[in-house]
Each structure stands twice: as C-alpha cells, then as structure tokens.
Motif scaffolding. Sequence first.
Motif, short mmCIF file in Angstrom:
data_model
loop_
_atom_site.label_atom_id
_atom_site.label_comp_id
_atom_site.label_asym_id
_atom_site.label_seq_id
_atom_site.Cartn_x
_atom_site.Cartn_y
_atom_site.Cartn_z
N ASP A 105 -68.10 51.35 37.19
CA ASP A 105 -66.77 51.91 37.75
C ASP A 105 -65.82 50.82 37.88
O ASP A 105 -64.49 51.32 38.10
CB ASP A 105 -67.16 52.85 38.79
N LEU A 106 -66.15 49.52 38.49
CA LEU A 106 -65.42 48.62 38.59
C LEU A 106 -64.37 48.00 37.47
O LEU A 106 -63.11 47.73 37.46
CB LEU A 106 -65.97 47.44 39.14
N ASP A 107 -64.92 48.75 36.25
CA ASP A 107 -64.18 48.23 34.91
C ASP A 107 -62.97 49.17 34.54
O ASP A 107 -62.18 49.12 33.78
CB ASP A 107 -65.26 48.29 33.89
N LEU A 108 -63.17 50.36 35.55
CA LEU A 108 -61.91 51.39 35.25
C LEU A 108 -60.77 50.89 35.48
O LEU A 108 -59.56 51.37 35.12
CB LEU A 108 -62.58 52.58 36.08
N VAL A 109 -60.49 49.78 36.46
CA VAL A 109 -59.27 49.40 37.23
C VAL A 109 -59.13 47.93 36.86
O VAL A 109 -59.84 47.07 36.96
CB VAL A 109 -59.39 49.57 38.77
#
Length: 249
Positions: free
Chosen positions: A209-213
């Motif tokens: 989910d960190l890759d979403l931003v």
Amino acid sequence: MDPKEKNSGADRIIPAKEHIYLDGPKSRTYELGFAFHVLWQFLKGFRTLHFVGPCITVFGSARFKEDHIYYKKAAEFGKRIAELGFTTMTGGGPGIMEAANRGAFETGGESVGCNIKLPFEQHYNKYLTASVTFDHFFVRKVLLVKYSYAFIIMPGGFGTMDEFFETVTLIQTKTITQFPIVLFGKEFYKELMVAIESMAAQGTISKEDLDLVLLTDDIDEAMRHISQYITTNYKIKKRWRIPWLFEKR
C-alpha cells in the motif's frame, strides 16, 4: 456570604443548561426529503461536470496566501496539468485551490471547482471555467474523485487529510482504479509518512500500500509519475455526448 446563597445567585445570573432530548432517527418525511435533496445535489454536479473532460484533482489548504511557497507550487501544478491536456479540478475555494485553478486558467486550460457551503473560509475563487456548490461534504468528495485520473495532495489540514485517506482507501479497496497519488511536501508530510510506515510495520496496512503514494518535493517528478501512468494505461478519447440532463457545455 452563605455558599448556598452564592450558588443561588449564580443560578439566577446563568440559566441552568437545558437538556437535549435524543429521540433517535428523524421522521420518515424528513428522511425522504433529505434523500431527494442529496439526489438533487448529485444531479446538479453531474450536469455541471459532464463535459469537463478527464481531470486531475488538486487537494490542499484554503489558508495559504498568494505569497506562500505552496501557493506558488500549486499554481505551477495547475499550469502543468493544463499543458498535459487535462482539466484541473479543486474544491473551488481560496488558498491551494485558488492557486491550482489560477495556474490552469492563466495557461488557457479548463479549471473546475467543486465548492462547499461553509460558515467561514470557503468562497469561489475567480479562476474557474466551471463550478458547482454542494451542501454536503460527502457529495462533494464523490464528485472530486469521480472525474479524476490522478490526485495531487498539497499541504493542508483536516479536510485535506480526509480527502487524502479516503482516496487512498478507495484505491486500496479497488473501489476505484489505481490512479497515481502524489503527496507533495516532504518536510510537511514527514511525520505522516512515519505514521503510515508504522502502520505497515504493524500489519494494519500492507507494505504494498505504500507504493500507492509518491512523496516528493519535485514538480517535474510528480508530473512524470502522473503522465507516465496515464500514457501507459490510457488514451484520451473524445466522445459524442447528448445533454439529456441539460448538462452545461
């Protein structure tokens, strides 16, 4: 003075607080009226925004003035969004919203505002080619997301955080497509990123989910991130649209 007499005098000066009776849900008539009002709010938004084309939404504080560095950065984002061929969408108010709309407007691009009725802060900025005002935040947030293919989160307060986390949640849960999200302002958002990384470390979100931003201070990097995703996955296509709800062209 007798304490009882003192208290009695205070009671005469300051009226006793009235009780508020909690009677549960409103009447069925009230709830039906509310539902129709919400429906009208959505229809008003659809009519206004139907022909605005693909948008990139810029979120951020209403409180930054024209001489602030974040205002200037937001104006540059609006300019770059217009040059990319997209419509700049904001909450339509002052501060960061005005700056992004201004950058797009002064570049000759489309500039859209989804405003909200508030007792303070919020008023239309003058750099809009299309605008609509809502009574409810949840209706406004749906419209700010519905027409956009990327999201730029500038520094802001509670409202900006609400918009950021709701957008990330919609992408995380695959409610909307995994559109790029740019969190702009490394120094401003460093504590927030520490908190998000802590969530991942403790398993409340996935590390993926960190890759979403994308967290950045570089407008060029932000726009490359957005344009690369869009050009890789999408083509802008003109469609024949019939104004069956009396939409505004």
